[in-house]
Scaffold this active site. Structure first.
Site, PDB file in Angstrom:
ATOM      1  N   ASP A  43       0.841  -1.199   0.000  1.00 37.90           N
ATOM      2  CA  ASP A  43       0.000   0.000   0.000  1.00 37.90           C
ATOM      3  C   ASP A  43       0.876   1.249   0.000  1.00 37.90           C
ATOM      4  O   ASP A  43       1.653   1.480   0.925  1.00 37.90           O
ATOM      5  CB  ASP A  43      -0.900  -0.002   1.238  1.00 37.90           C
ATOM      6  CG  ASP A  43      -1.812   1.220   1.282  1.00 37.90           C
ATOM      7  OD1 ASP A  43      -2.987   1.086   0.934  1.00 37.90           O
ATOM      8  OD2 ASP A  43      -1.340   2.307   1.685  1.00 37.90           O
ATOM      9  N   TYR A  48       2.900   9.950  -0.495  1.00 37.45           N
ATOM     10  CA  TYR A  48       4.075   9.392   0.183  1.00 37.45           C
ATOM     11  C   TYR A  48       5.356   9.615  -0.641  1.00 37.45           C
ATOM     12  O   TYR A  48       6.449   9.458  -0.109  1.00 37.45           O
ATOM     13  CB  TYR A  48       3.918   7.892   0.429  1.00 37.45           C
ATOM     14  CG  TYR A  48       2.689   7.480   1.172  1.00 37.45           C
ATOM     15  CD1 TYR A  48       1.912   8.389   1.906  1.00 37.45           C
ATOM     16  CD2 TYR A  48       2.273   6.147   1.165  1.00 37.45           C
ATOM     17  CE1 TYR A  48       0.777   7.979   2.579  1.00 37.45           C
ATOM     18  CE2 TYR A  48       1.149   5.732   1.838  1.00 37.45           C
ATOM     19  CZ  TYR A  48       0.394   6.644   2.538  1.00 37.45           C
ATOM     20  OH  TYR A  48      -0.725   6.240   3.200  1.00 37.45           O
ATOM     21  N   LYS A  73      -2.893   5.662  -3.831  1.00 40.77           N
ATOM     22  CA  LYS A  73      -3.937   6.637  -3.540  1.00 40.77           C
ATOM     23  C   LYS A  73      -3.598   7.960  -4.218  1.00 40.77           C
ATOM     24  O   LYS A  73      -2.431   8.334  -4.270  1.00 40.77           O
ATOM     25  CB  LYS A  73      -4.061   6.822  -2.014  1.00 40.77           C
ATOM     26  CG  LYS A  73      -4.370   5.528  -1.279  1.00 40.77           C
ATOM     27  CD  LYS A  73      -4.441   5.690   0.215  1.00 40.77           C
ATOM     28  CE  LYS A  73      -3.088   5.638   0.889  1.00 40.77           C
ATOM     29  NZ  LYS A  73      -2.452   4.302   0.829  1.00 40.77           N
ATOM     30  N   HIS A 104      -7.580   9.631  -1.830  1.00 42.72           N
ATOM     31  CA  HIS A 104      -6.894   9.608  -0.539  1.00 42.72           C
ATOM     32  C   HIS A 104      -7.630  10.363   0.557  1.00 42.72           C
ATOM     33  O   HIS A 104      -7.589   9.979   1.727  1.00 42.72           O
ATOM     34  CB  HIS A 104      -5.482  10.173  -0.706  1.00 42.72           C
ATOM     35  CG  HIS A 104      -4.526   9.730   0.358  1.00 42.72           C
ATOM     36  ND1 HIS A 104      -3.162   9.855   0.218  1.00 42.72           N
ATOM     37  CD2 HIS A 104      -4.710   9.173   1.579  1.00 42.72           C
ATOM     38  CE1 HIS A 104      -2.560   9.376   1.307  1.00 42.72           C
ATOM     39  NE2 HIS A 104      -3.482   8.968   2.150  1.00 42.72           N
TER      40      HIS A 104
END
Length: 265
Positions: A43, A48, A73, A104
């Protein structure tokens, strides 16, 4: 490994490896070690900034792409920007499809974002789409406007914030619930909690393993994160025992209906 079946018919590993807060430069190694430990569900997210590291690790594993379930996401607002981000994610992950893409969070034009995801789903670029950090009213709005029912809702869920009302809602709508922060970010000294630790000791398991076992027995997908190989292996070693109904009740009784940031969704 145990699996859940999404409303698309796809099988999703009930335990995944999360890469939130893993620096981009360290992601490839961390994911490679997670794959070696047995994880096949990874994930990540645009936010990120480490999708590329995930892609490199999956590629370097030498395993067939079909063995992996990759989630990412998008944090983009609106149709056009999201269309571009979907293609960027595909390039970053070095794949021609993504198993699951989530919106997200709730942004100004999240419906335009979902429209782009739905279109990519129908084109086969995405094998499932869903939502993260949405409440019931917002989810209901998506259900009323779009043909494609979200396959997954990824929201905060842990022993102190069990999301029973939301989980009942998603179950009714055939949306799989997934937990972020399954350890509650360590809040309330969770790894030393006497009830959790005592229950774990009965099975020869740690508090972390007991927490993850509780979550998956509730039918919830969990995505713990660690950059330590021994902790990755520990978190994965939860499929050789089952919590009794008495122990499940004791852990359910720890629910406080309070999230990390004081909100309940």
């Amino acid at each position: 490994m145990d699996y859940v079946t999404l409303n698309t018919g796809a099988k999703m590993p009930i335990l995944g490896f999360g890469v939130y807060q893993i620096p981009p430069a360290a992601t490839e190694q961390a994911v490679s070690e997670a794959i070696a430990a047995g994880y096949r569900h990874i994930d990540t997210a645009q936010y990120y900034r480490n999708e590329a590291g995930v892609g490199r690790a999956v590629k370097a594993s030498g395993l067939p792409r079909k063995e992996f379930f990759i989630t990412t996401k998008v944090g983009t607002s609106g149709y056009r920007e999201t269309k571009r981000q979907i293609d960027t994610a595909l390039r970053n992950l070095q794949t021609d499809y993504i198993d699951l893409m989530l919106v997200h969070w709730v942004m100004s034009d999240y419906q335009g974002t979902y429209q782009a995801l739905e279109e990519a789903y129908k084109e086969g670029k995405l094998h499932a789409i869903g939502l993260s950090n949405f409440n019931q009213r917002q989810i209901q709005g998506i259900l009323e406007r779009f043909d494609t029912v979200p396959a997954v809702l990824q929201n905060e869920m842990h022993i102190f914030h069990q999301q029973r009302e939301m989980r009942a809602f998603t179950k009714e709508k055939r949306i799989q619930f997934e937990s972020w922060a399954p350890f509650g970010e360590g809040a309330r000294d969770i790894f030393n909690h006497p009830v959790i630790s005592q229950i774990g000791a009965k099975y020869g398991k740690t508090a972390a393993q007991t927490i993850l076992r509780f979550i998956i027995q509730e039918g919830v997908v969990a995505i713990p994160k660690s950059i330590r190989k021994e902790r990755m292996a520990e978190n994965f070693d939860i499929f050789d025992f089952e919590l009794s109904s008495v122990d499940m009740t004791a852990l359910r009784n720890l629910n406080e209906d309070r999230g990390l940031f004081g909100w309940n969704n």
